[in-house]
Structures are given as C-alpha cells and as structure tokens.
Design an enzyme around this catalytic site. Structure first.
Site, mmCIF file in Angstrom:
data_model
loop_
_atom_site.group_PDB
_atom_site.id
_atom_site.type_symbol
_atom_site.label_atom_id
_atom_site.label_comp_id
_atom_site.label_asym_id
_atom_site.label_seq_id
_atom_site.Cartn_x
_atom_site.Cartn_y
_atom_site.Cartn_z
ATOM 1 C CG HIS A 6 16.301 2.218 31.311
ATOM 2 N ND1 HIS A 6 15.322 2.385 32.267
ATOM 3 C CD2 HIS A 6 16.018 3.103 30.339
ATOM 4 C CE1 HIS A 6 14.488 3.349 31.889
ATOM 5 N NE2 HIS A 6 14.886 3.790 30.705
ATOM 6 C CB CYS B 253 39.151 -2.744 29.011
ATOM 7 S SG CYS B 253 38.345 -3.435 27.562
ATOM 8 C CB SER C 91 6.047 4.560 38.968
ATOM 9 O OG SER C 91 7.270 5.087 38.448
ATOM 10 C CG ASN D 240 1.878 -0.580 38.347
ATOM 11 O OD1 ASN D 240 2.959 -1.104 38.116
ATOM 12 N ND2 ASN D 240 1.732 0.480 39.146
ATOM 13 C CG LEU D 241 0.912 -3.014 44.374
ATOM 14 C CD1 LEU D 241 0.466 -4.466 44.506
ATOM 15 C CD2 LEU D 241 2.123 -2.761 45.281
HETATM 16 C C1 BV8 Z 1 16.950 10.500 28.041
HETATM 17 C C2 BV8 Z 1 19.198 2.688 34.879
HETATM 18 C C3 BV8 Z 1 17.560 11.723 26.079
HETATM 19 C C4 BV8 Z 1 20.021 1.806 35.641
HETATM 20 C C5 BV8 Z 1 17.419 4.287 34.967
HETATM 21 C C6 BV8 Z 1 11.056 13.599 28.321
HETATM 22 C C7 BV8 Z 1 11.589 12.920 27.221
HETATM 23 C C8 BV8 Z 1 12.830 12.323 27.306
HETATM 24 C C9 BV8 Z 1 13.570 12.408 28.490
HETATM 25 C C10 BV8 Z 1 13.055 13.095 29.582
HETATM 26 C C11 BV8 Z 1 11.803 13.680 29.499
HETATM 27 N N1 BV8 Z 1 11.546 14.253 30.708
HETATM 28 C C12 BV8 Z 1 12.581 14.042 31.541
HETATM 29 C C13 BV8 Z 1 13.530 13.368 30.891
HETATM 30 C C14 BV8 Z 1 14.829 12.985 31.471
HETATM 31 C C15 BV8 Z 1 14.820 11.656 32.202
HETATM 32 C C16 BV8 Z 1 13.586 11.401 33.016
HETATM 33 O O1 BV8 Z 1 12.672 10.727 32.563
HETATM 34 N N2 BV8 Z 1 13.559 11.905 34.230
HETATM 35 C C17 BV8 Z 1 12.427 11.654 35.091
HETATM 36 C C18 BV8 Z 1 12.898 11.325 36.484
HETATM 37 C C19 BV8 Z 1 11.526 12.864 35.032
HETATM 38 N N3 BV8 Z 1 15.010 10.581 31.268
HETATM 39 C C20 BV8 Z 1 16.274 10.244 30.905
HETATM 40 O O2 BV8 Z 1 17.257 10.844 31.286
HETATM 41 C C21 BV8 Z 1 16.396 9.091 29.936
HETATM 42 N N4 BV8 Z 1 17.228 9.467 28.819
HETATM 43 O O3 BV8 Z 1 16.042 11.244 28.262
HETATM 44 O O4 BV8 Z 1 17.798 10.634 26.936
HETATM 45 C C22 BV8 Z 1 16.334 11.536 25.242
HETATM 46 C C23 BV8 Z 1 15.657 12.653 24.823
HETATM 47 C C24 BV8 Z 1 14.524 12.508 24.051
HETATM 48 C C25 BV8 Z 1 14.065 11.250 23.676
HETATM 49 C C26 BV8 Z 1 14.752 10.141 24.093
HETATM 50 C C27 BV8 Z 1 15.889 10.275 24.885
HETATM 51 C C28 BV8 Z 1 17.127 7.915 30.580
HETATM 52 C C29 BV8 Z 1 16.313 7.339 31.695
HETATM 53 C C30 BV8 Z 1 16.947 6.029 32.201
HETATM 54 C C31 BV8 Z 1 17.534 6.253 33.543
HETATM 55 N N5 BV8 Z 1 18.021 4.983 34.073
HETATM 56 N N6 BV8 Z 1 17.972 3.181 35.450
HETATM 57 C C32 BV8 Z 1 19.560 1.473 36.980
HETATM 58 O O5 BV8 Z 1 18.555 0.746 37.079
HETATM 59 O O6 BV8 Z 1 20.255 1.877 37.921
HETATM 60 S S1 BV8 Z 1 15.885 4.782 35.489
HETATM 61 C C33 BV8 Z 1 15.141 3.763 36.626
HETATM 62 O O7 BV8 Z 1 13.740 4.130 36.575
HETATM 63 C C34 BV8 Z 1 15.135 2.300 36.310
HETATM 64 O O8 BV8 Z 1 15.576 1.996 35.010
HETATM 65 C C35 BV8 Z 1 13.648 1.973 36.421
HETATM 66 O O9 BV8 Z 1 13.324 0.832 35.770
HETATM 67 C C36 BV8 Z 1 13.096 3.152 35.796
HETATM 68 C C37 BV8 Z 1 11.630 3.348 35.818
HETATM 69 O O10 BV8 Z 1 11.169 3.097 37.142
HETATM 70 P P1 BV8 Z 1 10.096 1.939 37.345
HETATM 71 O O11 BV8 Z 1 10.604 0.717 36.696
HETATM 72 O O12 BV8 Z 1 8.772 2.437 36.904
HETATM 73 O O13 BV8 Z 1 10.175 1.723 38.903
HETATM 74 P P2 BV8 Z 1 9.396 2.552 40.026
HETATM 75 O O14 BV8 Z 1 9.971 2.158 41.341
HETATM 76 O O15 BV8 Z 1 9.328 3.989 39.637
HETATM 77 O O16 BV8 Z 1 7.891 1.996 39.930
HETATM 78 C C38 BV8 Z 1 7.624 0.642 40.276
HETATM 79 C C39 BV8 Z 1 6.140 0.401 40.005
HETATM 80 O O17 BV8 Z 1 5.859 -0.968 40.263
HETATM 81 C C40 BV8 Z 1 5.219 1.219 40.902
HETATM 82 O O18 BV8 Z 1 4.199 1.800 40.117
HETATM 83 C C41 BV8 Z 1 4.621 0.175 41.865
HETATM 84 O O19 BV8 Z 1 3.278 0.468 42.174
HETATM 85 C C42 BV8 Z 1 4.699 -1.085 41.039
HETATM 86 N N7 BV8 Z 1 4.837 -2.302 41.852
HETATM 87 C C43 BV8 Z 1 5.523 -2.455 43.017
HETATM 88 N N8 BV8 Z 1 5.386 -3.730 43.451
HETATM 89 C C44 BV8 Z 1 4.628 -4.379 42.533
HETATM 90 C C45 BV8 Z 1 4.276 -3.474 41.514
HETATM 91 N N9 BV8 Z 1 3.499 -3.817 40.468
HETATM 92 C C46 BV8 Z 1 3.060 -5.089 40.414
HETATM 93 N N10 BV8 Z 1 3.363 -6.025 41.360
HETATM 94 C C47 BV8 Z 1 4.137 -5.701 42.414
HETATM 95 N N11 BV8 Z 1 4.420 -6.644 43.340
#
Ligand code: BV8
Length: 239
Positions: free
Chosen positions: A111, A138, A180, A205-206
């Site tokens: 990402h 740039c 997540s 994971n947590l």
């Molecule tokens: C794309 C960037 C076209 C910068 C981010 C199906 C196939 C393909 C795409 C999609 C699809 N369905 C939907 C889509 C579209 C979309 C998508 O997924 N939407 C979601 C919301 C439904 N995806 C996209 O748009 C992607 N691109 O699809 O391109 C394509 C088509 C086909 C094939 C390939 C490509 C682009 C997605 C990237 C978006 N950019 N960030 C920035 O950071 O600002 S996303 C953002 O979410 C971050 O990158 C983050 O890392 C990422 C994932 O989140 P997590 O890291 O999991 O974080 P989260 O808070 O959710 O969870 C934290 C976890 O940690 C929890 O479970 C918690 O319990 C745990 N935790 C907490 N504390 C602890 C812990 N674990 C252990 N110890 C602890 N102490």
C-alpha cells in the site's frame, strides 16, 4: 533445508503489528477511520476534492512516525529473517517504516510508504520525511502542484501484485499478523494460499479477524507477546 522444515515464509502484516508502538490502527475503537472519513482522505476522489486536507492528513502521520519506535513484534520478524535458513518475505499493508527500523530487509509495501511522495507529472518517487504542501515543486521536474503521498488509495492498484502472487504460490508457511482482513486484495491472500493447498496458515491477531476461520491455526493476543513467542517456537522447530 531450513531448521523448521519450511522453505519459504510469507508474512502479511497490518496496522495491528504497529499498534503497540503507538500508531493508531484503522478500524479498532479510536482507529483512524473512526476519526476521518476514508473517502475524504484515502481515495483519489478525496484528494481531487480537497488536496490540502489530504496533504495535511499524511503530513501529520509522517510527523508522528518520527516519535514512535518499532516493537518486539517487528524485531522478532527481523530475527526470523536473519536466523531462518529459507526465504522470508514481509508483505505489509502498513505505510510506516517500523519493519525496516526493526531490522527487516525483505519488506514489500503493497500500500506504499508514508515517507515517500510521488510526482504525478514526471512519476519520480522521492524520500520525504517532512510536511508536504500542494505547491511544493517536484525536486526532479521542478513542477509545482503534482506531488502526492506515495501510498495506494482505495480504488488504486496495490504495488507489486505479481511478485506477491508468486510468493504466495511458492510459500509453505503463510502468517497473517495484525490485520482485520477487511481490505482486498490482501484479505483474500489466505484463501489463495489455501486453494493452492501447500502452505500452513497461521493468524496472529489481537482478536479473530474477518477471515479467522480460513486459517489452519489461530493465535490471539497482543503482537508484542504472541509474535516473539511464535517465532521462538518456529526457530526452535517445535511448530
Ligand atoms: C484495489 C493506504 C483494484 C494508505 C489503504 C475485492 C478485490 C479487490 C478490491 C476490492 C475487493 N472488494 C473491495 C475492493 C476495493 C477495496 C477494498 O478492499 N475495500 C474494502 C474497504 C471493502 N480495495 C482497494 O481499493 C484496493 N485496490 O482494489 O485495486 C484491484 C482489483 C482487483 C485485484 C487487485 C486490485 C486498495 C486498498 C488499499 C487502500 N489503502 N491505506 C494509508 O494507510 O492511508 S487501506 C488501510 O487498510 C491501510 O493500508 C491498512 O493497513 C489496511 C488494512 O487495515 P488493517 O491493517 O487490517 O487495519 P485494521 O485497523 O482494519 O485492523 C487492525 C487489526 O489489528 C485488527 O484486527 C485488530 O484486532 C488488530 N490489533 C490491534 N491491536 C493489536 C492487534 N493485533 C495484535 N496486537 C495488537 N496490539
């Protein structure tokens, strides 16, 4: 032959591995997406609508990154890379640099990276640890108003997808740490690995992620506790 019987390990990480370093996750209570609307700051449309707000959002996160340190989970993965006889690739969804600062070298930022900016005029990517303003020219093509964070927004193609797919195909151990399982295509990697039918799959994971039931093994708890313990077991071949 590696000491654990495995030859190639792919480790998917998410925001949870950096949580105990003090970086907010996205979807937990108090997470980033509970404070700002992802459509406004993590989509090309949001950037086009209000580039100043998006630059400020990333400048604030860049600044905050300087105040945090890698934690024991990052360091355990770096130790694995050093001591494991086979291949280790970290595929991270995170844009922070804590894996590298924790000692890992083979890190793929699917990402993008917070400390890099890209020029939409000439395509050049620059290391950028400071604030970024829209009008900043740039450094390469000297054109103002074209520099943006070098991160993948929703709707944009993640980086190095072919390399990731090949690594998933080749691996015999797939670990998912601190994610997540909400964001695709990363959230689909465990299903891909299971369909290939070769690798052991472990979620660390947590709490159970959206994809927890897809994993052959799940270990829940804080990353700084469960990841070093798992890596110790892995290197002492008792897994
Ligand atoms: C794309 C960037 C076209 C910068 C981010 C199906 C196939 C393909 C795409 C999609 C699809 N369905 C939907 C889509 C579209 C979309 C998508 O997924 N939407 C979601 C919301 C439904 N995806 C996209 O748009 C992607 N691109 O699809 O391109 C394509 C088509 C086909 C094939 C390939 C490509 C682009 C997605 C990237 C978006 N950019 N960030 C920035 O950071 O600002 S996303 C953002 O979410 C971050 O990158 C983050 O890392 C990422 C994932 O989140 P997590 O890291 O999991 O974080 P989260 O808070 O959710 O969870 C934290 C976890 O940690 C929890 O479970 C918690 O319990 C745990 N935790 C907490 N504390 C602890 C812990 N674990 C252990 N110890 C602890 N102490």
């Amino acid at each position: 032959m590696s000491q654990t019987g495995y030859k190639s390990i792919v480790i998917l990480t998410g925001a949870g591995i950096s949580a105990e370093s003090g970086l907010n996750t996205f979807r937990d209570a108090g997470g980033i997406w509970t404070k700002v609307n992802l459509e406004d700051v993590a989509t090309p449309e949001g950037f086009a609508r209000n580039p100043v707000m998006v630059q400020e959002f990333y400048s604030a996160r860049r600044k905050n990154l300087a105040n945090v340190e890698p934690n024991a989970a990052h360091e355990a993965l770096a130790r694995l890379e050093k001591e494991f006889a086979g291949e280790v690739l970290i595929v991270t969804q995170n844009v922070d640099n804590l894996h590298e600062r924790g000692g890992s070298e083979n890190v793929l930022h699917m990402h993008g990276e917070l400390l890099k900016v890209r020029c939409d005029n000439c395509g050049q990517v620059h290391h950028w640890p400071d604030e970024l303003f829209c009008e900043t020219p740039c450094p390469s093509c000297k054109t103002p108003n074209y520099l943006r964070p070098h991160v993948v927004w929703f709707g944009e193609m993640p980086f190095e997808m072919m390399r990731i797919d090949q690594a998933l195909e080749d691996c015999d151990l797939f670990l998912s740490i601190g994610t997540s399982g909400n964001v695709y295509p990363a959230a689909g990697y465990v299903a891909t690995v299971r369909q290939l039918g070769r690798a052991h799959t472990v979620e660390l994971n947590l709490e159970p992620s959206e994809g927890a039931t897809m994993f052959a093994e799940v270990i829940h708890g804080p990353a700084t506790k469960i990841v070093p313990a798992y890596i110790d077991r892995l290197l002492n071949k008792s897994v």
